[in-house]
Scaffold this active site. Structure first.
Site, short mmCIF file in Angstrom:
data_model
loop_
_atom_site.label_atom_id
_atom_site.label_comp_id
_atom_site.label_asym_id
_atom_site.label_seq_id
_atom_site.Cartn_x
_atom_site.Cartn_y
_atom_site.Cartn_z
N GLY A 266 0.82 -1.20 0.00
CA GLY A 266 0.00 0.00 0.00
C GLY A 266 0.86 1.25 0.00
O GLY A 266 0.64 2.17 -0.77
N ASN A 270 9.52 5.15 4.22
CA ASN A 270 10.92 5.58 4.15
C ASN A 270 11.08 6.98 4.75
O ASN A 270 10.27 7.86 4.51
CB ASN A 270 11.37 5.64 2.70
CG ASN A 270 10.89 4.47 1.90
OD1 ASN A 270 11.26 3.34 2.15
ND2 ASN A 270 10.01 4.74 0.94
N GLU A 303 1.49 5.99 7.56
CA GLU A 303 2.90 6.13 7.16
C GLU A 303 3.53 7.31 7.89
O GLU A 303 4.69 7.26 8.28
CB GLU A 303 3.04 6.30 5.65
CG GLU A 303 2.37 5.20 4.82
CD GLU A 303 2.76 3.79 5.23
OE1 GLU A 303 3.88 3.59 5.72
OE2 GLU A 303 1.93 2.87 5.06
N HIS A 306 4.53 6.42 11.40
CA HIS A 306 5.75 5.60 11.46
C HIS A 306 7.00 6.45 11.70
O HIS A 306 8.03 5.92 12.11
CB HIS A 306 5.95 4.85 10.14
CG HIS A 306 5.36 3.47 10.12
ND1 HIS A 306 5.50 2.58 11.15
CD2 HIS A 306 4.64 2.81 9.17
CE1 HIS A 306 4.89 1.44 10.84
NE2 HIS A 306 4.35 1.56 9.66
ZN LIG Z 1 3.11 0.22 8.62
#
Ligand SMILES: [Zn+2]
Length: 943
Positions: A266, A270, A303, A306
């Site tokens: 998905g 980074n 994301e 994260h």
């Molecule tokens: Zn994840």
């Protein structure tokens, strides 16, 4: 097979790295056919390492051009080459290593490492893609600072991006240019990324709470520039939310998101440079449904979150994957609950968990949230690691309370910033913050399988006391025969005669209207005292406080009462699901007696794990957080010691005798709900039947076609007589297509689509015409897709015409065309296998594009029961053939799509044999990837 039975990697064999990488400089000379990569790393032996410890550099499919240690090429025994890469022996305690490799992005169809997508170059390194770019200690506990120089043709690749902040850029001779990026934060190689392409950038400024200015940038292909607003706004919302709800602030000058057409997952977090499947970035009201909007917001937030839970604090090894994923899914669920969907979010999440994770936990691929062995780590990006991992975090918060949980999180981020740690470290910090012993709780990470909890109660009117007896048991899973009791929080309340919650006391705690029972042993009793009246119903497992299968022995009347009065949206929905589920089971068994209401029978209890979402999003079977792989169910026999559950068999036609008393009760409850002022979004969920795949779980050996027929029969029996009410509701919802993306507006559209689908399924007069009109008049993709989904199993002229029109209109819009592919593949109208063949010959079909492949094969297996489960096994064979073909290009996606074929043990004898044949034939093929071979071998093991 290529890697015949490779040796598994074991957690017990973990050893800290012998070498640190103190700094890394990467220099890319980018070209789609042949990219040259120069890597310069300064390494130092750790104090703990043996003086002769070699340096391991992982590498895969690399062309090595140069290797020097302190300026000299190692020779003889100093350099050993093996299947994992290189071993350098006899190094001094510190060294500078220079490596030059050549890779071929355009030929890389696995989409791991550096590859070409459309005209652009990009990377995917998690978990082990970096070793396909250069030789490096490619493990998450080796962190270092990266400086990256990119050089490429300026006309073809005007945009050059990497992690961190851009520190230099400029033109070079020969029409080339370069950019240099520095990431000040040490990171593991799996978080490395680069992008080179001709991309448009949409941006906005964000000021963090401490006043730092950050540029938010979304990069897309030029023609998609007008579809980025939602992604940008979602990112800003997520950043603000993380500051307010979790105290986390962003740390670089720029945050970039790049949309990529060809992407296995998905999205990927980074550092500072997220790569996204375009599907989770691009949205406009004309192209995306409400669900797409919600999913995009959720994946963008995931994301972003994260950056702290994953990047600043990362995983020591891949067994700890849930350290970052469970926590980050929990964080994105909280975000969507607080900002967008409110109460219904929990219902959607539990539906997914029950429909996908529970079968995984009961099948041949079952594993703990923190696995202790793997053969191919790509196959462990699972619902268990992600969704069950999030449930574990949620239970932790329930047990220690919100305040201690937040203190624990702050301590976790502070103590482990810049480090690679374990789930044990996480729980230890929480225990410290809460001042509690959580060692028993840690079993949730170590033990696979879904626990079953049995609850029984007795009310003593004279004493005003309710005695509750709880019992827990977890059935065996592959490789784990004996299970230990878990620490389970059960949130509950009592409903009185007026539907309101009763107050009482649990132990010495003050009087309350809701309690959390902490079950820690195999059996345990509790007493609620000071009750002034007898409870009419018990509201169990409120908010789904633990990922368990609960048998509370409730009869149909009690469930109907909860469905009507409970103020907990989840419990209310769950009660209705359980009633519907019992009705379908009764039809399948053809046993129209009322034994389904006997509270002593396990078969009757609250194990209503339900299924797919109401929209096309679910057709891919892919998770909303999108990072997770496509996943389908697979189960094996339930524990015979557990009575009714899993002991049924579907030998009947599936439309046998109904439990008419039960169906009447459900119909009356539904009729009341349709007349009441229930919030539209809640009503929409209450009107949904448990998903087909969830219903299959109730049978030891299921005939999927019979279960489908029974489900349809119950739907007709319950809703047929309510057609007039449904029509009235539908009329009342005119005007919801107003473009508003509020919870209320989205909920109303969800309800309208559900009612339309019901009316078409009931063959109500005028329903097909209404659907066609809704399609023609729709201003939003939500209502257009709602109309097409309603019509999709109806073999009508309108369906044919509208789908043709939809395809024609969206031929050049990849994401919308995926929806069309999904509808065609998932439709149960006759000729499914031939239609599937034709879809693969469509000019828009590409085996190299994971979204397109998933859009076709996913819905065929998930929704087209009649053809996928054709009794002659032709559906299974056809899919197996496609998987073999796909595996040669893209092993990761092939392995993910193979999962529905692993559930053969749970089918009726005829289909079971056919599905197993298809698997065995596939297993016998030469040259299968390690990814696909691993899934098949586990599915066939011990058979
Ligand atoms: Zn994840």
């Amino acid at each position: 097979m290529k890697d015949a039975a490779p040796r598994p990697i074991l957690l017990s064999e973990y050893r800290a790295p012998d070498w640190r990488v103190e700094a890394l400089e990467l220099d890319f000379d980018l070209d789609p056919d042949a990219t040259r990569v120069q890597s310069r790393l300064r390494v130092r032996r750790t104090a703990e390492a043996a003086p002769d410890a070699p340096l391991r550099l992982h590498g895969r499919d690399l062309e090595r051009l140069r290797l020097e240690v302190n300026g000299v090429a190692p020779a003889g025994e100093a350099l050993v080459e093996d299947a994992e890469g290189l071993l350098l022996h006899g190094l001094p305690d510190a060294a500078e290593i220079v490596i030059e490799t050549r890779v071929h992005p355009a030929a890389n169809t696995a989409l791991e490492g550096l590859y070409a997508s459309g005209g652009n170059l990009c990377t995917q390194c998690e978990p082990e893609g970096f070793r396909r770019i250069t030789y490096f200690p490619d493990r998450p506990d080796v962190l270092t600072r990266y400086t990256v120089r990119l050089e490429a043709d300026a006309a073809r690749y005007p945009v050059l991006l990497a992690n961190g902040n851009r520190v230099a850029a400029g033109a070079l001779a020969g029409g080339r240019h370069y950019a240099v990026w520095e990431d000040p934060f040490p990171k593991p190689s799996y978080l490395f990324a680069l992008v080179a392409g001709d991309l448009a950038c949409r941006s906005q400024r964000f000021v963090t709470r401490s006043g730092r200015e950050v540029a938010l940038e979304v990069y897309v292909e030029h023609h998609n520039q007008d579809r980025c607003d939602h992604a940008l706004a979602s990112l800003a919302r997520a950043m603000r939310y993380d500051e307010e709800a979790f105290g986390r602030e962003y740390d670089l000058d720029v945050y970039m998101i790049v949309a990529v057409d060809d992407f296995n997952m998905g999205a990927m977090e980074n550092k500072g440079l997220n790569l996204f499947n375009a599907k989770y970035v691009l949205a406009s009201p004309d192209s995306a449904t409400d669900d797409d909007y919600v999913h995009i917001e959720s994946v963008i937030a995931h994301e972003y979150f994260h950056n702290w839970s994953g990047n600043r604090v990362t995983c020591r090894d891949w067994f700890q994957l849930s350290l970052k994923e469970g926590l980050t899914v929990f964080r994105d669920q909280e975000f969507t609950t607080d900002c967008t969907l409110f109460g219904v979010k929990r219902i959607d999440d539990v539906q997914r968990l029950r429909a996908f994770q529970f079968p995984e936990d009961a099948g041949p691929l079952a594993h703990p949230v923190r696995p202790d062995r793997y053969t191919e780590i790509n196959n462990f990006y699972t619902l268990t690691v992600y969704e069950k991992g999030a449930e574990v975090i949620r239970m932790l918060r329930t047990l220690i309370g919100r305040e201690a949980f937040r203190q624990g999180l702050d301590l976790y981020f502070e103590r482990f910033d810049g480090q690679a740690v374990t789930t044990d470290d996480f729980v230890a910090v929480m225990a410290e913050a809460a001042g509690r012993d959580l060692s028993l709780f840690q079993r949730w990470y170590r033990q696979a399988g879904t626990p079953r909890v049995r609850a029984r109660s007795a009310f003593d009117a004279a004493a005003g006391e309710l005695r509750i007896d709880l019992h827990q048991h977890t059935p065996p899973t592959p490789g784990e025969a004996d299970k230990q009791p878990l620490h389970i929080p059960l949130r509950m309340a009592l409903l009185g005669g007026d539907g309101a919650a009763l107050s009482g006391r649990l132990g010495a705690a003050p009087e309350a209207r809701e309690w959390v029972l902490e079950l820690t042993g195999a059996e345990q009793s509790f007493r609620l005292t000071g009750l002034r009246e007898a409870p009419v119903a018990i509201s169990w497992l409120r908010g789904f406080s633990a990922p368990v299968l609960l048998d509370a022995g409730q009869d149909a009347t009690e469930l109907a009462y909860i469905a009507t009065f409970d103020d907990d949206a989840f419990t209310r929905w769950d009660a209705m699901q359980e009633l519907l589920r019992r009705a379908v089971i009764a039809r399948v068994q053809g046993a129209g007696d009322t034994s389904q209401d006997d509270p002593g029978q396990r078969a009757d209890t609250g194990q209503s794990h339900t299924g797919q979402s109401h929209t096309g999003q679910s057709h891919t079977g892919q998770s909303h957080t999108g990072e997770r792989h496509t996943d389908e169910g697979h189960t094996e026999p339930a524990d015979p010691a557990q009575g009714g559950y899993g002991q049924r068999s579907t030998d009947t036609t599936g439309t046998g005798q109904a439990d008419t008393a039960l169906e009447t009760l459900i119909r009356e409850a539904m009729a009341a709900l349709l007349q009441n002022t229930v919030e539209p979004v809640v009503l929409a969920t209450l009107l949904e039947l448990p998903a087909h795949r969830e219903l299959l779980e109730a049978f030891e050996h299921a005939d999927p076609v019979a279960v489908y027929a029974a489900r349809q029969a119950v739907e007709r029996a319950v809703f047929g007589p309510l057609a007039d009410s449904l029509l009235q509701q539908q009329a009342a919802l005119a005007g919801v297509d107003d473009g508003a993306f509020t919870a209320t507006a989205m909920g109303s559209r969800r309800l309208l689509n559900r009612i339309l689908a019901l009316r078409v399924a009931l063959e109500a007069p005028g329903a097909v015409v209404d659907a066609a009109r809704q399609y023609q008049q729709a201003r939003s993709q939500t209502l257009r897709m709602g109309a097409l989904e309603a019509l999709n199993d109806a073999d009508t002229r309108q369906r044919t015409e509208l789908l043709a029109e939809f395809e024609q209109h969206n031929r050049n819009d990849a994401l919308v065309l995926d929806k069309w592919f999904g509808l065609e593949a998932g439709s149960q109208i006759p000729g499914g296998l031939e239609r599937l063949e034709r879809l693969l010959e469509h000019p828009g079909f590409r085996w190299s594009n994971p979204n397109r492949v998933r859009a076709v094969l996913g819905p065929f297996m998930a929704h087209n029961h009649r053809h996928f489960h054709q009794a002659d096994g032709a559906g299974y064979q056809q899919i197996a053939g496609y998987l073999e073909r796909l595996d040669a290009l893209n092993p990761q996606t092939a392995a993910a799509l193979a999962r529905p074929l692993t559930r053969w043990r749970r089918l009726d004898p005829v289909r079971s044999a056919r599905m197993r044949e298809a698997l065995e034939r596939l297993a016998a093929r030469d040259g299968l990837s390690r990814d696909l071979a691993d899934v098949i071998q586990r599915a066939l093991a011990d058979s």
